[in-house]
Design an enzyme around this catalytic site. Structure first.
Site, PDB file in Angstrom:
ATOM      1  N   ASP A  97       0.801  -1.227   0.000  1.00  0.00           N
ATOM      2  CA  ASP A  97       0.000   0.000   0.000  1.00  0.00           C
ATOM      3  C   ASP A  97       0.832   1.275   0.000  1.00  0.00           C
ATOM      4  O   ASP A  97       0.340   2.341   0.346  1.00  0.00           O
ATOM      5  CB  ASP A  97      -0.903  -0.009   1.241  1.00  0.00           C
ATOM      6  CG  ASP A  97      -0.122  -0.275   2.519  1.00  0.00           C
ATOM      7  OD1 ASP A  97       1.102  -0.032   2.519  1.00  0.00           O
ATOM      8  OD2 ASP A  97      -0.721  -0.717   3.514  1.00  0.00           O
ATOM      9  N   GLU A 133      -2.290   5.044   2.842  1.00  0.00           N
ATOM     10  CA  GLU A 133      -2.192   3.626   2.453  1.00  0.00           C
ATOM     11  C   GLU A 133      -3.535   2.984   2.122  1.00  0.00           C
ATOM     12  O   GLU A 133      -3.619   2.144   1.227  1.00  0.00           O
ATOM     13  CB  GLU A 133      -1.478   2.832   3.551  1.00  0.00           C
ATOM     14  CG  GLU A 133       0.011   3.121   3.689  1.00  0.00           C
ATOM     15  CD  GLU A 133       0.322   4.373   4.505  1.00  0.00           C
ATOM     16  OE1 GLU A 133      -0.625   4.988   5.041  1.00  0.00           O
ATOM     17  OE2 GLU A 133       1.505   4.743   4.605  1.00  0.00           O
ATOM     18  N   HIS A 208       5.864   5.576  13.266  1.00  0.00           N
ATOM     19  CA  HIS A 208       6.272   6.382  12.111  1.00  0.00           C
ATOM     20  C   HIS A 208       5.132   6.835  11.209  1.00  0.00           C
ATOM     21  O   HIS A 208       5.346   7.629  10.292  1.00  0.00           O
ATOM     22  CB  HIS A 208       7.256   5.581  11.236  1.00  0.00           C
ATOM     23  CG  HIS A 208       6.566   4.515  10.426  1.00  0.00           C
ATOM     24  ND1 HIS A 208       6.257   3.288  10.957  1.00  0.00           N
ATOM     25  CD2 HIS A 208       6.109   4.498   9.162  1.00  0.00           C
ATOM     26  CE1 HIS A 208       5.652   2.551  10.043  1.00  0.00           C
ATOM     27  NE2 HIS A 208       5.538   3.268   8.937  1.00  0.00           N
ATOM     28  N   ARG A 210       2.167   8.425   9.026  1.00  0.00           N
ATOM     29  CA  ARG A 210       1.819   9.814   8.731  1.00  0.00           C
ATOM     30  C   ARG A 210       0.581  10.267   9.499  1.00  0.00           C
ATOM     31  O   ARG A 210       0.514  11.403   9.957  1.00  0.00           O
ATOM     32  CB  ARG A 210       1.554   9.997   7.231  1.00  0.00           C
ATOM     33  CG  ARG A 210       2.807  10.286   6.451  1.00  0.00           C
ATOM     34  CD  ARG A 210       2.547  10.233   4.953  1.00  0.00           C
ATOM     35  NE  ARG A 210       3.798   9.927   4.277  1.00  0.00           N
ATOM     36  CZ  ARG A 210       4.540  10.813   3.636  1.00  0.00           C
ATOM     37  NH1 ARG A 210       4.163  12.057   3.542  1.00  0.00           N
ATOM     38  NH2 ARG A 210       5.671  10.455   3.073  1.00  0.00           N
ATOM     39  N   HIS A 241      12.713   5.752  12.839  1.00  0.00           N
ATOM     40  CA  HIS A 241      12.590   5.902  11.382  1.00  0.00           C
ATOM     41  C   HIS A 241      13.352   7.159  10.937  1.00  0.00           C
ATOM     42  O   HIS A 241      13.435   8.135  11.675  1.00  0.00           O
ATOM     43  CB  HIS A 241      11.101   6.032  11.081  1.00  0.00           C
ATOM     44  CG  HIS A 241      10.724   5.961   9.637  1.00  0.00           C
ATOM     45  ND1 HIS A 241      11.022   6.958   8.743  1.00  0.00           N
ATOM     46  CD2 HIS A 241      10.057   5.010   8.936  1.00  0.00           C
ATOM     47  CE1 HIS A 241      10.549   6.628   7.549  1.00  0.00           C
ATOM     48  NE2 HIS A 241       9.962   5.450   7.637  1.00  0.00           N
TER      49      HIS A 241
HETATM   50  C1  UD1 Z   1       6.577   5.047   3.735  1.00  0.00           C
HETATM   51  C2  UD1 Z   1       5.204   4.553   3.261  1.00  0.00           C
HETATM   52  C3  UD1 Z   1       4.477   3.834   4.404  1.00  0.00           C
HETATM   53  C4  UD1 Z   1       5.347   2.773   5.050  1.00  0.00           C
HETATM   54  C5  UD1 Z   1       6.690   3.360   5.426  1.00  0.00           C
HETATM   55  C6  UD1 Z   1       7.587   2.266   5.926  1.00  0.00           C
HETATM   56  C7  UD1 Z   1       4.043   5.949   1.617  1.00  0.00           C
HETATM   57  C8  UD1 Z   1       3.188   7.129   1.389  1.00  0.00           C
HETATM   58  N1  UD1 Z   1       4.385   5.684   2.878  1.00  0.00           N
HETATM   59  O1  UD1 Z   1       6.319   6.045   4.706  1.00  0.00           O
HETATM   60  O2  UD1 Z   1       3.302   3.222   3.884  1.00  0.00           O
HETATM   61  O3  UD1 Z   1       4.696   2.303   6.207  1.00  0.00           O
HETATM   62  O4  UD1 Z   1       7.305   3.965   4.265  1.00  0.00           O
HETATM   63  O5  UD1 Z   1       8.665   2.759   6.634  1.00  0.00           O
HETATM   64  O6  UD1 Z   1       4.415   5.281   0.676  1.00  0.00           O
HETATM   65  N2  UD1 Z   1      14.074   8.780   4.808  1.00  0.00           N
HETATM   66  C9  UD1 Z   1      15.440   8.768   4.699  1.00  0.00           C
HETATM   67  N3  UD1 Z   1      16.061   7.594   4.390  1.00  0.00           N
HETATM   68  C10 UD1 Z   1      15.379   6.441   4.198  1.00  0.00           C
HETATM   69  C11 UD1 Z   1      13.978   6.450   4.309  1.00  0.00           C
HETATM   70  C12 UD1 Z   1      13.335   7.643   4.597  1.00  0.00           C
HETATM   71  O7  UD1 Z   1      16.095   9.779   4.884  1.00  0.00           O
HETATM   72  O8  UD1 Z   1      15.995   5.399   3.929  1.00  0.00           O
HETATM   73  C13 UD1 Z   1      13.405  10.053   5.130  1.00  0.00           C
HETATM   74  C14 UD1 Z   1      13.368  11.026   3.942  1.00  0.00           C
HETATM   75  O9  UD1 Z   1      13.546  12.331   4.406  1.00  0.00           O
HETATM   76  C15 UD1 Z   1      11.950  10.863   3.418  1.00  0.00           C
HETATM   77  C16 UD1 Z   1      11.190  10.630   4.716  1.00  0.00           C
HETATM   78  O10 UD1 Z   1      12.048   9.807   5.491  1.00  0.00           O
HETATM   79  O11 UD1 Z   1      11.511  11.997   2.708  1.00  0.00           O
HETATM   80  C17 UD1 Z   1       9.836   9.991   4.596  1.00  0.00           C
HETATM   81  O12 UD1 Z   1       9.891   8.858   3.756  1.00  0.00           O
HETATM   82  P1  UD1 Z   1       8.546   8.423   2.933  1.00  0.00           P
HETATM   83  O13 UD1 Z   1       8.836   7.185   2.169  1.00  0.00           O
HETATM   84  O14 UD1 Z   1       8.015   9.579   2.191  1.00  0.00           O
HETATM   85  O15 UD1 Z   1       7.470   8.158   4.071  1.00  0.00           O
HETATM   86  P2  UD1 Z   1       7.437   7.057   5.216  1.00  0.00           P
HETATM   87  O16 UD1 Z   1       6.849   7.700   6.414  1.00  0.00           O
HETATM   88  O17 UD1 Z   1       8.744   6.389   5.307  1.00  0.00           O
HETATM   89  N1  UDP Z   2      12.286  -2.966  10.611  1.00  0.00           N
HETATM   90  C1  UDP Z   2      13.666  -3.054  10.500  1.00  0.00           C
HETATM   91  N2  UDP Z   2      14.449  -2.171  11.207  1.00  0.00           N
HETATM   92  C2  UDP Z   2      13.914  -1.212  11.993  1.00  0.00           C
HETATM   93  C3  UDP Z   2      12.494  -1.122  12.094  1.00  0.00           C
HETATM   94  C4  UDP Z   2      11.714  -2.022  11.366  1.00  0.00           C
HETATM   95  O1  UDP Z   2      14.191  -3.914   9.799  1.00  0.00           O
HETATM   96  O2  UDP Z   2      14.677  -0.458  12.596  1.00  0.00           O
HETATM   97  C5  UDP Z   2      11.454  -3.914   9.838  1.00  0.00           C
HETATM   98  C6  UDP Z   2      10.380  -4.647  10.603  1.00  0.00           C
HETATM   99  O3  UDP Z   2      10.867  -5.810  11.224  1.00  0.00           O
HETATM  100  C7  UDP Z   2       9.363  -4.933   9.524  1.00  0.00           C
HETATM  101  C8  UDP Z   2       9.460  -3.733   8.635  1.00  0.00           C
HETATM  102  O4  UDP Z   2      10.739  -3.154   8.879  1.00  0.00           O
HETATM  103  O5  UDP Z   2       9.747  -6.068   8.745  1.00  0.00           O
HETATM  104  C9  UDP Z   2       8.378  -2.764   8.966  1.00  0.00           C
HETATM  105  O6  UDP Z   2       8.628  -1.547   8.378  1.00  0.00           O
HETATM  106  P1  UDP Z   2       7.920  -0.222   8.802  1.00  0.00           P
HETATM  107  O7  UDP Z   2       7.470  -0.309  10.207  1.00  0.00           O
HETATM  108  O8  UDP Z   2       8.834   0.878   8.408  1.00  0.00           O
HETATM  109  O9  UDP Z   2       6.681  -0.157   7.804  1.00  0.00           O
HETATM  110  P2  UDP Z   2       5.206  -0.766   7.810  1.00  0.00           P
HETATM  111  O10 UDP Z   2       5.269  -2.239   8.036  1.00  0.00           O
HETATM  112  O11 UDP Z   2       4.422  -0.056   8.865  1.00  0.00           O
HETATM  113  O12 UDP Z   2       4.683  -0.405   6.468  1.00  0.00           O
END
Ligand code: UD1
Ligand code: UDP
Length: 380
Positions: A97, A133, A208, A210, A241
């Site tokens: 999602d 999502e 984490h 939104r 995160h």
């Molecule tokens: C995204 C997904 C969410 C999922 C989550 C898992 C969408 C809209 N949201 O949300 O469904 O649960 O990932 O973690 O698709 N960033 C870094 N390095 C990284 C990753 C993220 O710096 O490796 C920072 C960046 O500034 C980025 C921000 O985190 O802009 C947010 O990342 P984004 O993918 O937009 O949203 P998530 O909250 O991670």
């Molecule tokens: N996870 C990880 N390292 C972390 C936090 C989470 O490997 O520091 C793993 C966790 O075990 C799971 C996945 O990341 O497999 C979940 O990701 P996240 O919570 O970011 O996203 P969501 O599942 O809510 O979409």
């Protein structure tokens, strides 16, 4: 001719859940398996790829600091279009999602390439929660032609929407992934190396989402601070995160709290090890709600609702909500009421049996007319 499959994913959870499927497809001669990452997450995605030894064929490299949903959608649409025109896959696989998954499915649809949706059919029926999502997965459901639903409940959701295409009940690939990640071993993260899991009750915390930004997240962190103050034998471990908003809020509310350890994101192996050594888990994550029950760890979900009711029904997951007092009270109860704890701390696996990837690969062969054998549905 092998079936040409392009798997597209971009965030940490998609990578963890798609990795075992990529490995399964690569091992089967009936498939020509290619991987395109959007890198919606950069560091957190690369860590997972390294864990599973996967080298992508294409990298759209879209991540920006503080990216908006529109940024992600438009960059994926623009950059994936060129890859799809070059590769001409028979099917594009997307997961779950995220906005990567939605934009990739849309991009494939524009080129009339079939889409397979892994982890299909999860619903809260609230368009703004989880945001975005819930809407992403509903729209992917419309775009996809092949739906791989983890549970019978998820498949029923799709049938109730009269979704077009074939629906298979496969189990969740996260349980397959845990065959690679869960194992004995020590921690390399310094704060965890020094933590005595025998003397302290460790609570794994992640937050984490939104829709939790703002007051809900602040409520959660205030409740955590009160619990850490009250119970001297409890340590929280919170791998924060990389989202700038989440990092800032976690630092402000929990940065100087005794018994709360804030760490960088852990690699998947360390994360699963941490959960397996924890007393219980508090989270708004989707993936953790599936992994912790498999490890026999109670989960308090820091959200108003969940699209994963199966473990709630099994009694190992409870909805704690986002109200400070309610989270505080429920956590205190779980820490002091051994009957409640023992009831919740039983290993259940409503989400999979570790064979989801095999079923998905078999389902693809069936859908493309390469096999007359429809894979059996997953039942817990
Ligand atoms: C995204 C997904 C969410 C999922 C989550 C898992 C969408 C809209 N949201 O949300 O469904 O649960 O990932 O973690 O698709 N960033 C870094 N390095 C990284 C990753 C993220 O710096 O490796 C920072 C960046 O500034 C980025 C921000 O985190 O802009 C947010 O990342 P984004 O993918 O937009 O949203 P998530 O909250 O991670
Ligand atoms: N996870 C990880 N390292 C972390 C936090 C989470 O490997 O520091 C793993 C966790 O075990 C799971 C996945 O990341 O497999 C979940 O990701 P996240 O919570 O970011 O996203 P969501 O599942 O809510 O979409």
């Amino acid at each position: 001719m092998p079936i040409k499959v392009l798997s597209v994913f971009g965030t940490r959870p998609e990578a963890i859940k798609m990795a075992p499927l990529v490995l399964e497809l690569a091992n089967r001669p009936e498939f020509d398996s290619l991987v395109c990452i959007t890198a919606q997450h950069r560091q957190m995605l690369d860590g997972v790829l390294a864990c599973f030894g996967i080298t992508p064929d294409y990298d759209l490299d879209i991540m920006q600091e503080g990216q908006t949903l529109t940024d992600i959608t438009s960059l994926v649409l623009n950059r994936l279009n060129d890859v799809l025109r070059e590769v001409h896959p028979d099917i594009v696989l997307v997961h779950g999602d995220t906005t990567t998954a939605f934009a990739s499915a849309l991009c494939a649809f524009y080129l009339q390439i079939p889409v397979g949706h892994v982890e299909a059919g999860l619903r809260t029926f609230d368009r703004y929660s989880p945001f975005p999502e819930e809407m992403n997965r509903c729209l992917i459901g419309r775009l996809a032609t092949c739906h791989f639903a983890p549970t019978v409940h998820n498949a029923e959701n799709l049938k109730a929407e009269n979704i077009a295409g074939d629906i298979f009940v496969t189990g969740n690939t996260v349980i397959d992934a845990m065959k690679y990640t869960v194992g004995d071993g020590s921690f390399s993260t310094p704060a965890l190396k020094n933590l005595n899991f025998n003397e302290r009750r460790v609570i794994t915390l992640t937050c984490h989402r939104r829709e939790n930004y703002g007051e809900p997240m602040e409520n959660i962190f205030r409740a955590v601070r009160r619990i850490a103050d009250k119970f001297n034998d409890v340590s929280f471990v919170y791998p924060v995160h990389l989202s700038p908003y989440v990092r800032e809020t976690a630092k402000t509310f929990l940065g100087d709290t005794a018994n709360v350890i804030l760490t960088k994101p852990l690699d998947a192996m360390e994360m699963h090890r941490l959960m397996s050594k924890s007393y219980f888990v508090m989270t708004d994550s989707g993936g953790l709600q599936e992994e912790a029950p498999a490890l026999g760890k109670p989960v308090l979900v820091l959200r108003r609702e969940t699209e994963r009711p199966e473990a709630v029904e099994a009694g190992t997951v409870a909805l704690a909500g986002v109200d400070e007092n309610r989270i505080f009270d429920l956590t205190c109860k779980l820490l002091t009421d051994s009957v409640m704890y023992n009831k919740m701390a039983k290993a259940v696996n409503p989400y999979g049996d570790g064979n989801a990837c095999r079923r998905i690969a078999d389902a693809l062969l069936f859908s493309f007319g390469k096999s007359s054998c429809r894979p059996e549905d997953f039942h817990p």
